[in-house]
Write a protein that holds these residues in place. Structure first.
Motif, PDB file in Angstrom:
ATOM      1  N   THR A   1      -1.948  -0.849  -5.783  1.00  0.00           N
ATOM      2  CA  THR A   1      -2.338  -1.039  -4.387  1.00  0.00           C
ATOM      3  C   THR A   1      -1.751  -2.357  -3.874  1.00  0.00           C
ATOM      4  OG1 THR A   1      -4.430  -0.040  -5.078  1.00  0.00           O
ATOM      5  CG2 THR A   1      -4.345  -0.935  -2.836  1.00  0.00           C
ATOM      6  N   GLU A   2      -1.857  -3.400  -4.721  1.00  0.00           N
ATOM      7  CA  GLU A   2      -1.333  -4.723  -4.332  1.00  0.00           C
ATOM      8  C   GLU A   2       0.170  -4.650  -4.091  1.00  0.00           C
ATOM      9  OE1 GLU A   2      -3.273  -7.014  -3.613  1.00  0.00           O
ATOM     10  OE2 GLU A   2      -5.058  -6.978  -4.883  1.00  0.00           O
ATOM     11  N   LEU A   3       0.874  -3.891  -4.943  1.00  0.00           N
ATOM     12  CA  LEU A   3       2.323  -3.774  -4.793  1.00  0.00           C
ATOM     13  C   LEU A   3       2.685  -3.079  -3.475  1.00  0.00           C
ATOM     14  CD1 LEU A   3       5.220  -4.017  -5.902  1.00  0.00           C
ATOM     15  CD2 LEU A   3       4.828  -1.895  -7.183  1.00  0.00           C
ATOM     16  N   LEU A   4       2.003  -1.991  -3.192  1.00  0.00           N
ATOM     17  CA  LEU A   4       2.296  -1.269  -1.946  1.00  0.00           C
ATOM     18  C   LEU A   4       1.966  -2.147  -0.733  1.00  0.00           C
ATOM     19  CD1 LEU A   4       3.320   1.395  -0.771  1.00  0.00           C
ATOM     20  CD2 LEU A   4       0.974   2.277  -0.849  1.00  0.00           C
ATOM     21  N   TYR A   5       0.870  -2.884  -0.825  1.00  0.00           N
ATOM     22  CA  TYR A   5       0.462  -3.819   0.231  1.00  0.00           C
ATOM     23  C   TYR A   5       1.616  -4.796   0.526  1.00  0.00           C
ATOM     24  CZ  TYR A   5      -2.401  -7.629   2.285  1.00  0.00           C
ATOM     25  OH  TYR A   5      -2.921  -8.606   3.101  1.00  0.00           O
TER      26      TYR A   5
END
Ligand SMILES: Cc1cc2nc3c(=O)[nH]c(=O)nc-3n(C[C@H](O)[C@H](O)[C@H](O)COP(=O)(O)OP(=O)(O)OC[C@H]3O[C@@H](n4cnc5c(N)ncnc54)[C@H](O)[C@@H]3O)c2cc1C
Length: 439
Positions: free
Chosen positions: A179-183
């Motif tokens: 999720t952090e990467l996509l963010y």
């Protein structure tokens, strides 16, 4: 001496399985009653239950086992010390909430409810010996085992993509680092760039999830990258709450979003990770950011333990006991739970149903017949919510929908109605996470 009361358990599971948008209603007033009665009753003494997986299903089951019979020794095994929920993770991508607000720990489970929480990964289940091995070498014996390992992905279904590529092309369908990467990728995308998302074929975790994600990324782009394009390459021809989503997309985002169904060539067949090129019959697209959500199957542990038939785990839908291994119960996304969708709400309900069924069995009571609810709220914009709800009960051994109960948000509702539903969505999140992790 007061005996543990079957009616109290049924009442507790009924109250706690029903969705309502305020936290206090979910937790209900039956806890103390059940606890004081169970403290006096030894039926669960010497029974050891191990629950694997501290997500929506497993955590809920561990807590309610202790609530229904405090004498049972319950151990929850979950590798992560904190759990970021998938519900709310799309809101996080839009910047509508922060990571802390959707991350929970297990303090209440151990300190309030007396569950032994072990932060380890299970490496093996020995159904014959009734034991599980942890990665640190510990072996835990059990009398009954609950397995709630969530989902795994069929990466091999998309040519050119593998698990090793998720740090470049995330699926973000298990919340956390993905999720952090996509963010980050969304925020670093060039102005006017192209974002491609590929929702999976049925069945998969959270049917409205990819489309809420499209909405939330559009919300972010509208404010920060207004000329960006979102292309949805879909493996399906229709999707959950489709008309409501599309009505919201038209109203809020104009022509930013293009949805290509399978019938128009939307199925992604191949990806070139290095050049971020996505291949489908519809078009070959050179994207700036790609969110590929692969086809899904039961969590790896379920396969390793021989609990699967095809991609998912068959169960007795009254008790959630595996039809393959007696004494092992499978709940949540990994299980085949009749018509219930694979959702956090369903998994939490199943955790409670399974706990009630197990406690009833231990006490030699007739099995309870709870009715269960699933509500899936989605945000289309920050003040624009939509929902679908259904009620479920057992019919001829299969969990089916109760006819005439539930429904979806109306089309063409005014702004005040959509805003009210967005508040309900946030209330639902607070209620269910408070029930599972904080009370
Ligand atoms: C973007 C998105 C949005 C969503 N929104 C909603 C929503 O609004 N409402 C809703 O109801 N649902 C929603 N969902 C669905 C919901 O997240 C899942 O259905 C739910 O998490 C399923 O619960 P579970 O217990 O089956 O699995 P999980 O919650 O995934 O828990 C599985 C746990 O098992 C652990 N585990 C796995 N293997 C092992 C092992 N070998 N040893 C020990 N532990 C192990 C994992 O670490 C994990 O913590 C959403 C999903 C996504 C992806």
């Amino acid at each position: 001496m007061k005996k543990l009361n079957r009616r109290a358990v049924i009442k507790a599971v009924a109250v706690s399985s029903v969705a309502v948008p305020v936290a206090s209603s979910l937790t209900g007033c039956v806890t103390d009653g059940v606890k004081s009665q169970t403290e006096a009753n030894p039926a669960g003494s010497n029974i050891r239950v191990v629950v694997i997986g501290g997500g929506f299903g497993g955590t809920s089951c561990a807590k309610y086992l202790k609530r229904f019979d405090g004498n049972i020794e319950v151990t929850l095994v979950e590798p992560k010390k904190t759990y970021m929920t998938c519900p709310g993770s799309n809101w996080y991508l839009a910047g509508l909430t922060d990571a802390k607000s959707i991350t929970h720990d297990y303090t209440s489970l151990s300190d309030i409810h007396g569950v032994n929480v072990v932060h380890q990964r299970v490496s093996n289940i020995d159904a014959a010996a009734k034991s599980v091995s942890l990665e640190d070498g510990t072996i835990l014996g059990y009398d009954r085992l609950v397995v709630s390992p969530g989902i795994d992905f069929k990466y091999e279904m998309i040519e050119g993509y593998s698990e090793a590529d998720v740090d470049k092309i995330p699926h973000a369908y298990q919340a956390g680092p993905q999720t952090e990467l996509l963010y980050k990728q969304i925020r670093e995308m060039k102005q006017g760039g192209t974002f491609v998302i590929a929702p999976p074929p049925n069945p998969f975790r959270c049917p409205p999830g990819p489309y809420e994600r499209v909405s939330m990324i559009a919300d972010y782009f509208k404010k920060n990258n207004p000329t960006a394009k979102i292309i949805v390459l879909d493996s399906k021809n229709k999707f959950s709450k489709q008309k409501l989503f599309q009505e919201g997309w038209d109203a809020l985002y104009g022509d930013m979003i293009e949805w290509i169904p399978a019938i128009d060539g939307g199925v992604v067949t191949k990806v070139d990770v290095a050049t971020k090129t996505v291949y489908s019959e519809y078009e070959t697209i050179k994207a700036d950011v790609i969110n590929l959500i692969p086809p899904q199957k039961a969590g790896k542990l379920a396969f390793d333990a021989g609990l699967t038939k095809g991609d998912w785990c068959p169960i007795n839908q009254e008790t959630f006991e595996s039809t393959i291994h007696r004494g092992i119960y499978v709940i949540g996304d990994s299980s085949i739970a009749g018509k219930m969708p694979k959702s956090g709400h369903s998994a939490a309900s199943q955790g409670k149903m399974c706990a009630a069924a197990m406690v009833s069995d231990i006490h030699n009571w007739a099995q309870p017949r709870p009715k269960n609810v699933n509500t899936c709220y989605s945000l289309v914009g920050s003040d624009y919510g939509i929902s679908v709800a259904a009620v479920y009960e057992l019919h001829d051994g299969v969990i089916g929908k109760v006819k005439g109960a539930g429904g979806v948000s109306p089309m063409g509702a005014d702004d005040a109605f959509r805003k009210m539903e967005s508040n309900y969505a946030r209330g639902w999140y607070k209620s269910i996470t408070a029930d599972i992790w904080h009370s």
